[in-house]
Design a protein around this motif. Structure first.
Motif: not given
Length: 629
Positions: A616-629
Motif C-alpha cells: 500500500q503506497g510508498d515504503c515509509p522506511d525511515w533510513v531509506m527515505n532520509a538517505s535520499r534527501r
C-alpha cells in the motif's frame, strides 16, 4: 477528644474499657432491681452490695477470659457481640449464685431484667463507637453501589465498610426475592433504580460482585450498565479470593474480555501437556506478551526444564522472577533457565539447543508492531524471517522433536511488511518440514490478544484517564480479539496436534469494531462521548487515518480449504507453499538485499514471494527515505 481517644495506646484503651465495665455492671444490676420493684431509689443493703461487687469482679474476669479486651471495638464483628451476650448470661448466673450465697434479697425475675440492662449498657456503647468510627473513617469515601447481593456481594460490602476508599450505599440484584429487603443495613434494589441512586446519593461507581457468572451473562449485564452514568468496576473472582491471589476489596476496572462474551473452552489436559510434560521446553521471545504466558502455561505442565530465550534483559529478568515465584507457590519442580540471546545468531542457538537437549520449541520471538516494522523494513525481515529460519535450522541440527511457530492473522493477504514477513516465516517452516523428517514443524495463526504491548485497550484506557481524546484510525476498522491465556493454551494444544507443516487457525469468535470498543470503554468509565450532538460530553473520539501498512479488516484464512480438528476452537488450513530449493533461493537473495540495505529490493522480493503481499503506497522506511534527501 475523640481523635485523641482513638489514637491512644492499646493499654490506655483497655484500661478505659475495663473502667467503664466496672461501673456499668453494678449500674445494670441496680437498674434491674429498680425496674423489678418499680422504684427509682432502691434500698441497697450490705448483702446486696456484696453481691454486686462479687458479680462485677467475676464478670470482668469472665470477660477477660473471653477476650473482650483484646478485640478492637471499631472492628468488632457479630461474633464478638455473640460472645458478649454469652458473657452477660454468665454474669447473670454469677449474680444469681452470689445473691444466694450472700442471702441478698435479689428477686429471680430481676436476673432476666439484668440481662437486658447489661446488654444495653455494655453492648450498645460498643456498637455506637463502632458505627461512629466507621462513619468518621469513611467521611471522605466515595459512595458506591454493589451489583449482586449474593455471598460475594455481602463479603465485599463488609470489607468496604471498614475501607477509607469506598462507602457502599445500596445493593442491586436481579433476584426479585431479594429486592426491597435490607442486607447489612443497606437496601436491595432493582436495576431500574440505578438512575435514581446515582442522582440522589451522588454515586459515580458501581462494583460488580457477580461470583461465578458466565461470560455471556456478564457481557449482557455490562452492556446494560453502560447506559447509566456510572463507572463500572468489578470485584475479584471467588476462586482468586480463595486461592489468595486477590482480596475481596481489590476492585478493578472491567476487563475488556468481559465484553467479548466468550465462554472459555476447558483445555484438554492430555493434549496441552503432551509435548511439555517431562520434556526440555524452550520458548523464544519469552519476555513478550504471548511468550511469557506460554512460559506460565508450560511451567504448570511440569516440564523437565523450561528454557527462556529473550533478547531484552529486563523482560527476561521480569518473567524469570515471576516464574520462580509461581514455581514456589504451586510447588512445581521444573528447572528454569534464563538465556539472553538473539534468534538471529544460528551458532548460538545450535549450542543452546544441543547443550540442553531441547525437545520442544515455541517460537514467539518476533517484531509484531505493524507501523514500526513498516518504518524499519530490514530489521523486521531479519528478525521475523531469518530469525525463524536460523532457529529452525538450529533445531534440525540439534535434533529438536517439535517446533511450533506463533504466527498472526496479519500473515493472510498482508498489506504490510510485518504480515508478509510472518507469512514468509510460515513458508520457510513448511519447506523445511518437507526437506527433512526429524523435526516436526507447525504454526498457529491467530489475531490480536487483549493486553499485549501493542493492543489498543491499554492505549484507550490511558487516553481516557488523561481526559481524551481517544484516537481511532478509521471508523470502520475491525479486529479479532482473544485473551492472552486462551490464545496460549490453544497454541500449546494446536502444537501437540501437528503432523508436520500444519497451519493451525484459532477460532477468534466475532470481530470487534474498534470504534464501538472505544465507545463502550468511555461508557464503562462513567463518562460520555463528546460529539456534535453532545458538545458537553467528556471524551472525544478522533479518527487519525490508517497507519502505514494497516488494513481495515483482518482475515485468518488465505483460501477456503479449511478443516476442523478434534478441538472446537482449532482449525487446520491447507495452503500453498514452496519446495525447499525455491525457498532457499529466495532467502539467499533476500539475505543479500538486507545485508546491503537495499530496502526497495527487499520489498520487491517480498512481493515476489507467494505471500500475496498487497503493498500500500510508498515504503515509509525511515533510513531509506532520509538517505535520499
Amino acid at each position: 477528644m475523640l481523635y485523641h481517644l482513638l489514637n491512644a495506646k492499646r493499654s490506655t484503651k483497655r484500661l478505659i474499657t475495663v473502667g467503664y465495665d466496672f461501673i456499668a455492671i453494678p449500674l445494670a444490676i441496680y437498674l434491674a432491681l429498680a425496674l423489678r420493684h418499680g422504684e427509682v431509689l432502691v434500698n441497697i443493703n450490705n448483702h446486696t452490695a456484696a453481691t454486686m461487687i462479687i458479680t462485677t469482679i467475676i464478670s470482668l474476669l469472665v470477660f477477660v477470659k473471653l477476650g473482650f479486651y483484646r478485640a478492637v471495638i471499631r472492628f468488632m464483628a457479630s461474633k464478638a457481640f455473640t460472645s458478649l451476650t454469652l458473657g452477660i448470661l454468665i454474669s447473670a448466673a454469677v449474680l444469681g449464685s452470689s445473691s444466694f450465697l450472700t442471702q441478698a434479697n435479689v428477686p429471680r425475675s430481676s436476673l432476666i431484667i439484668y440481662v437486658f440492662t447489661a446488654l444495653a449498657l455494655l453492648a450498645l456503647p460498643r456498637l455506637f463507637i463502632r458505627n461512629l468510627v466507621s462513619q468518621l473513617g469513611q467521611s471522605g469515601a466515595k459512595p458506591v453501589i454493589i451489583y449482586g447481593a449474593g455471598q460475594q456481594g455481602v463479603q465485599l460490602c463488609q470489607s468496604l465498610l471498614s475501607s477509607r476508599d469506598y462507602k457502599p450505599v445500596a445493593f442491586i440484584d436481579d433476584d426479585r426475592k431479594k429486592q426491597n429487603t435490607q442486607i447489612n443495613g443497606l437496601p436491595v434494589l432493582a436495576q431500574p433504580d440505578l438512575e435514581l441512586l446515582s442522582q440522589q446519593r451522588g454515586c459515580k461507581k458501581i462494583l460488580l460482585a457477580l461470583g461465578n457468572t458466565g461470560f455471556s451473562q456478564r457481557k449482557k449485564l455490562i452492556e446494560q450498565l453502560a447506559r447509566y452514568p456510572l463507572e463500572v468496576l468489578t470485584a475479584p473472582a471467588v476462586a482468586d479470593i480463595v486461592s489468595g491471589k486477590a482480596r475481596i476489596e481489590e476492585v478493578r476496572e472491567v476487563e475488556i474480555d468481559d465484553l467479548l462474551g466468550r465462554e472459555a473452552v476447558s483445555p484438554d489436559a492430555q493434549l496441552i501437556g503432551r509435548n511439555i510434560r517431562n520434556k526440555v521446553v524452550l520458548v523464544t521471545g519469552a519476555g513478550g506478551s504471548i511468550g511469557s504466558e506460554l512460559c506460565r502455561q508450560a511451567l504448570r505442565q511440569n516440564p523437565k526444564q523450561l528454557i527462556l530465550l529473550e533478547l531484552n534483559e529486563f523482560s527476561l529478568y521480569a518473567i524469570e522472577q515471576e516464574l520462580q515465584q509461581l514455581k514456589q507457590q504451586e510447588n512445581l519442580a521444573a528447572d528454569i533457565i534464563s538465556i539472553l540471546g538473539s534468534v538471529q545468531r544460528q551458532n548460538r542457538l545450535e549450542t543452546i539447543f544441543t547443550t540442553f537437549k531441547v525437545q520442544t520449541i515455541y517460537h514467539a520471538a518476533a517484531y509484531k508492531h505493524v507501523p514500526l516494522v513498516e518504518h524499519n523494513v530490514v530489521e523486521g525481515v531479519r528478525n521475523n524471517v531469518f530469525g525463524t529460519w536460523y532457529c529452525a535450522e538450529a533445531a534440525i541440527k540439534a535434533g529438536v522433536e517439535r517446533f511450533v511457530l506463533v504466527s498472526t492473522d496479519k500473515a493472510v493477504r498482508p498489506t504490510n511488511v510485518m504480515g508478509t514477513s510472518k507469512r514468509l516465516a510460515e513458508l520457510v517452516l513448511q519447506a523445511l518440514n518437507q526437506r527433512q523428517q526429524d523435526t516436526l514443524f507447525c504454526m498457529v495463526r491467530f489475531g490480536n490478544v487483549l493486553g499485549s504491548s501493542g493492543s489498543v485497550v491499554p492505549l484507550f484506557r490511558r487516553q481516557i484517564k488523561q481526559g481524551g481524546p481517544i484516537t481511532v484510525t478509521h471508523p470502520d476498522i475491525i479486529r479479532y480479539f482473544m485473551t492472552i491465556p486462551e490464545a496460549s493454551q490453544l497454541v500449546l494444544q494446536a502444537g501437540a496436534m501437528g503432523k508436520g507443516g500444519d497451519v493451525f487457525v484459532l477460532d477468534m469468535g466475532e470481530p470487534v469494531k474498534i470504534v464501538n470498543l472505544a465507545k463502550k470503554m468511555i461508557q464503562l468509565s462513567g463518562l460520555s462521548e463528546k460529539t456534535d450532538n453532545n458538545p458537553d460530553g467528556d471524551i472525544e473520539i478522533q479518527f487519525t487515518g490508517l497507519r502505514p501498512g494497516e488494513k481495515l479488516y483482518e482475515e485468518l484464512l488465505i483460501g477456503d480449504n479449511v478443516e476442523g480438528s478434534s478441538h472446537p476452537r482449532i482449525m487446520t488450513a491447507n495452503e500453498i507453499y514452496l519446495e525447499w530449493p525455491e525457498t532457499h533461493n529466495l532467502l539467499h537473495r533476500l539475505d543479500k538485499a538486507c545485508h546491503e540495505f537495499r530496502v526497495e529490493d527487499v520489498i520487491n522480493l517480498l512481493l515476489e514471494a507467494p505471500a500475496a503481499y498487497n503493498k500500500q503506497g510508498d515504503c515509509p522506511d525511515w533510513v531509506m527515505n532520509a538517505s535520499r534527501r
